[in-house]
Design a protein around this motif. Structure first.
Motif, PDB file in Angstrom:
ATOM      1  N   GLN A   1       0.814  -1.221   0.000  1.00  0.00           N
ATOM      2  CA  GLN A   1       0.000   0.000   0.000  1.00  0.00           C
ATOM      3  C   GLN A   1       0.852   1.277   0.000  1.00  0.00           C
ATOM      4  N   PRO A   2       1.752   1.408  -0.976  1.00  0.00           N
ATOM      5  CA  PRO A   2       2.566   2.634  -1.034  1.00  0.00           C
ATOM      6  C   PRO A   2       1.704   3.855  -1.370  1.00  0.00           C
ATOM      7  N   LYS A   3       2.011   4.959  -0.702  1.00  0.00           N
ATOM      8  CA  LYS A   3       1.255   6.192  -0.945  1.00  0.00           C
ATOM      9  C   LYS A   3       2.187   7.395  -0.923  1.00  0.00           C
ATOM     10  N   ILE A   4       1.757   8.426  -1.638  1.00  0.00           N
ATOM     11  CA  ILE A   4       2.444   9.711  -1.596  1.00  0.00           C
ATOM     12  C   ILE A   4       1.577  10.659  -0.762  1.00  0.00           C
ATOM     13  N   VAL A   5       2.163  11.276   0.239  1.00  0.00           N
ATOM     14  CA  VAL A   5       1.427  12.197   1.102  1.00  0.00           C
ATOM     15  C   VAL A   5       1.916  13.620   0.841  1.00  0.00           C
ATOM     16  N   ASN A   6       0.990  14.498   0.520  1.00  0.00           N
ATOM     17  CA  ASN A   6       1.328  15.909   0.281  1.00  0.00           C
ATOM     18  C   ASN A   6       0.868  16.753   1.470  1.00  0.00           C
ATOM     19  N   GLU A   7       1.824  17.304   2.190  1.00  0.00           N
ATOM     20  CA  GLU A   7       1.502  18.190   3.308  1.00  0.00           C
ATOM     21  C   GLU A   7       1.310  19.609   2.773  1.00  0.00           C
ATOM     22  N   PRO A   8       0.165  20.233   3.077  1.00  0.00           N
ATOM     23  CA  PRO A   8      -0.066  21.598   2.567  1.00  0.00           C
ATOM     24  C   PRO A   8       0.810  22.629   3.261  1.00  0.00           C
ATOM     25  N   SER A   9       0.891  23.792   2.690  1.00  0.00           N
ATOM     26  CA  SER A   9       1.669  24.893   3.275  1.00  0.00           C
ATOM     27  C   SER A   9       1.084  25.297   4.627  1.00  0.00           C
ATOM     28  N   LYS A  10       1.984  25.641   5.549  1.00  0.00           N
ATOM     29  CA  LYS A  10       1.575  26.105   6.887  1.00  0.00           C
ATOM     30  C   LYS A  10       1.640  27.635   6.986  1.00  0.00           C
ATOM     31  N   ARG A  11       1.975  28.275   5.875  1.00  0.00           N
ATOM     32  CA  ARG A  11       2.230  29.714   5.898  1.00  0.00           C
ATOM     33  C   ARG A  11       1.013  30.511   6.388  1.00  0.00           C
ATOM     34  N   ALA A  12      -0.168  30.200   5.835  1.00  0.00           N
ATOM     35  CA  ALA A  12      -1.375  30.942   6.226  1.00  0.00           C
ATOM     36  C   ALA A  12      -1.684  30.744   7.701  1.00  0.00           C
ATOM     37  N   GLU A  13      -1.522  29.523   8.180  1.00  0.00           N
ATOM     38  CA  GLU A  13      -1.778  29.227   9.598  1.00  0.00           C
ATOM     39  C   GLU A  13      -0.845  30.025  10.504  1.00  0.00           C
ATOM     40  N   ILE A  14       0.421  30.094  10.130  1.00  0.00           N
ATOM     41  CA  ILE A  14       1.408  30.824  10.931  1.00  0.00           C
ATOM     42  C   ILE A  14       1.052  32.306  11.002  1.00  0.00           C
ATOM     43  N   LEU A  15       0.765  32.903   9.845  1.00  0.00           N
ATOM     44  CA  LEU A  15       0.412  34.325   9.799  1.00  0.00           C
ATOM     45  C   LEU A  15      -0.876  34.595  10.580  1.00  0.00           C
ATOM     46  N   LYS A  16      -1.856  33.705  10.430  1.00  0.00           N
ATOM     47  CA  LYS A  16      -3.141  33.886  11.122  1.00  0.00           C
ATOM     48  C   LYS A  16      -2.952  33.791  12.633  1.00  0.00           C
ATOM     49  N   ASN A  17      -2.246  32.752  13.096  1.00  0.00           N
ATOM     50  CA  ASN A  17      -2.056  32.573  14.542  1.00  0.00           C
ATOM     51  C   ASN A  17      -1.264  33.719  15.151  1.00  0.00           C
ATOM     52  N   LEU A  18      -0.248  34.178  14.436  1.00  0.00           N
ATOM     53  CA  LEU A  18       0.537  35.308  14.928  1.00  0.00           C
ATOM     54  C   LEU A  18      -0.337  36.550  15.016  1.00  0.00           C
ATOM     55  N   SER A  19      -1.176  36.748  14.019  1.00  0.00           N
ATOM     56  CA  SER A  19      -2.091  37.892  14.032  1.00  0.00           C
ATOM     57  C   SER A  19      -3.041  37.832  15.218  1.00  0.00           C
ATOM     58  N   LEU A  20      -3.571  36.649  15.503  1.00  0.00           N
ATOM     59  CA  LEU A  20      -4.498  36.496  16.634  1.00  0.00           C
ATOM     60  C   LEU A  20      -3.809  36.799  17.965  1.00  0.00           C
ATOM     61  N   ILE A  21      -2.559  36.353  18.102  1.00  0.00           N
ATOM     62  CA  ILE A  21      -1.802  36.646  19.319  1.00  0.00           C
ATOM     63  C   ILE A  21      -1.650  38.152  19.496  1.00  0.00           C
ATOM     64  N   LEU A  22      -1.299  38.829  18.416  1.00  0.00           N
ATOM     65  CA  LEU A  22      -1.090  40.274  18.473  1.00  0.00           C
ATOM     66  C   LEU A  22      -2.404  41.015  18.709  1.00  0.00           C
ATOM     67  N   MET A  23      -3.508  40.510  18.153  1.00  0.00           N
ATOM     68  CA  MET A  23      -4.819  41.113  18.405  1.00  0.00           C
ATOM     69  C   MET A  23      -5.191  41.019  19.875  1.00  0.00           C
ATOM     70  N   ASN A  24      -4.881  39.875  20.485  1.00  0.00           N
ATOM     71  CA  ASN A  24      -5.170  39.707  21.922  1.00  0.00           C
ATOM     72  C   ASN A  24      -4.369  40.688  22.773  1.00  0.00           C
ATOM     73  N   LYS A  25      -3.230  41.130  22.231  1.00  0.00           N
ATOM     74  CA  LYS A  25      -2.412  42.133  22.925  1.00  0.00           C
ATOM     75  C   LYS A  25      -2.811  43.554  22.521  1.00  0.00           C
ATOM     76  N   GLU A  26      -3.852  43.623  21.673  1.00  0.00           N
ATOM     77  CA  GLU A  26      -4.338  44.904  21.134  1.00  0.00           C
ATOM     78  C   GLU A  26      -3.267  45.615  20.306  1.00  0.00           C
ATOM     79  N   ASN A  27      -2.369  44.836  19.745  1.00  0.00           N
ATOM     80  CA  ASN A  27      -1.357  45.366  18.822  1.00  0.00           C
ATOM     81  C   ASN A  27      -1.925  45.213  17.414  1.00  0.00           C
ATOM     82  N   TYR A  28      -2.926  46.014  17.107  1.00  0.00           N
ATOM     83  CA  TYR A  28      -3.714  45.801  15.895  1.00  0.00           C
ATOM     84  C   TYR A  28      -2.951  46.121  14.614  1.00  0.00           C
TER      85      TYR A  28
END
Length: 412
Positions: free
Chosen positions: A219-246
């Motif tokens: 059962q060989p398979k090829i696994v493609n992991e999607p980019s994490k770039r959007a997640e990183i930018l979004k999570n960082l933005s949320l952290i900064l929003m919580n600090k009111e660093n808009y």
């Protein structure tokens, strides 16, 4: 006279170099004999002379320091000594990379490979046991030991989020952005026949294919992991929003939205930022553009309903929730959104009931308000019962339904 001073200077340098070699040789012998405490003493003597040491001597010093710290970690101050060992081996690599030498790097590699495996395995175990702070620090330590493995830095940030350690997560996400980390990858897997376990071969397709041909894997398979770039930018933005660093948050989330306009989570984060900063014009612009592209996106309509509700725009929120249900009649949360909108009226009605007074007019008003309250509860109950159809195990829904039904039964 000048020649004599110069000669003395040369003699002192030679003496220093001789002392360094002697102490390094002594420390190496002591490590071989497992006399680590004495080895530390010998290395401390070298440390004060490092400024005049050759690159090779510096690399040897840090190699021996790493060895000693790692051995001591087995019996004392494990965390402190592991960190010391990692930092020492890092210095070996840095020094020899510049000097284009490989002597102590080659000696360090088998040690650091084993150490890296131990650190990452421990981090994975901590993560599995919900010890997220410990896991995040160990993943970060793994990255420091092996900077080419940027995925460990990503895990350090992600587990820090799980720990609620947002300052640490922020610093790691910023490192990832500075490194232009993407996270997308392709790796190869197959199932081992003897154990039935799924095995990953990383990027080594040849080895995977070889074992499949030999018959040990299937059962060989090829696994493609999607980019994490959007997640990183979004999570960082949320952290900064919580600090009111808009302002800083906006820079990251708008970048994420520009690169990923169809990512619903990114879109909602951007809209939430505009909502929190009272920029209704930008909110409407982005929301309308998103709806124009995805008018039949139930989750988009639902999330717009949530944001509108938070802004106190209840009629607008009701329209979004209703549209979401029309698109997806099984969207449980949209029914809950409508129920919450209806129940918003309850506090105001109850407050009025408590202030009607005891006059005849007051009592008449009280009765009218009670009927209004009953109507509100019946309408909310209808939405809650519909939500329950799709999630009968939700304790919050069940508890609220029971509370409302008890009140309506008491007023019959």
């Amino acid at each position: 006279m000048k020649n004599k001073i110069y000669a003395i200077g040369i003699a002192l340098v030679s003496l220093s170099a001789f002392a360094q070699k002697a102490e390094l040789r002594e420390a190496s012998k002591l490590i071989d004999k497992k006399n680590y405490t004495e080895a530390i003493t010998a290395l401390q003597k070298v440390e004060s002379l490092l400024s005049s040491a050759t690159d090779e001597q510096k690399a040897e010093y840090y190699f021996l320091t790493g060895q000693t710290a790692l051995e001591l970690a087995a019996s004392q101050d494990q965390e402190k000594n592991v960190v010391k060992a990692v930092n020492a081996f890092k210095k070996v690599y840095e020094i020899e990379k510049v000097s284009k030498n490989n002597k102590y790097t080659a000696k360090s590699e088998p040690i650091t490979n084993a150490l890296l495996s131990q650190i990452i395995n421990s981090a994975v175990a901590d993560n599995g046991n919900s010890k997220f702070v410990d896991a995040s620090r160990k993943f970060d330590l793994g990255f420091q030991l092996s900077p080419k493995d940027t995925v460990y830095l990503y895990y350090a940030a992600s587990t820090a989020i799980n720990a609620g350690d947002y300052d640490f997560a922020e610093s790691k996400y910023k490192e990832l952005i500075d490194l232009n980390y993407d996270g997308s990858s392709v790796y190869y897997t197959a199932v081992e026949k003897s154990s039935g376990a799924l095995q990953s071969f990383g990027e080594d397709k040849k080895m995977r294919d070889l074992l499949v041909r030999q018959g040990t894997h299937q059962q060989p398979k090829i696994v493609n992991e999607p980019s994490k770039r959007a997640e990183i930018l979004k999570n960082l933005s949320l952290i900064l929003m919580n600090k009111e660093n808009y302002s800083e948050a906006e820079a990251y989330i708008t970048k994420a939205y520009k690169d990923n306009p169809n990512d619903n989570d990114v879109l909602m984060s951007l809209l939430n930022l505009y909502s929190q900063t009272n920029r209704h014009d930008k909110f409407v612009e982005i929301a309308n553009a998103a709806l124009a592209k995805n008018p039949n996106n139930a989750l988009l309509n639902y999330n717009l309903g949530i944001i509108s509700s938070n802004e106190g725009k209840d009629e607008e929120a009701k329209a979004y929730f209703t549209k979401a249900i029309q698109i997806d009649p099984k969207l449980e949360n949209a029914y809950l959104g409508l129920a919450n909108l209806v129940l918003k009226q309850d506090a105001e009605i109850t407050n009025e009931m408590n202030n009607t007074g005891i006059s005849n007019a007051g009592q008449q008003k009280f009765k009218a308000l009670k009927q209004k309250k009953i109507g509100v509860y019946k309408e909310a109950l209808d939405y809650l019962l519909k939500a329950k159809q799709f999630n009968s195990e939700n304790e919050s829904i069940n508890s609220l339904i029971e509370e409302i039904q008890n009140y309506l039964d008491s007023e019959k």
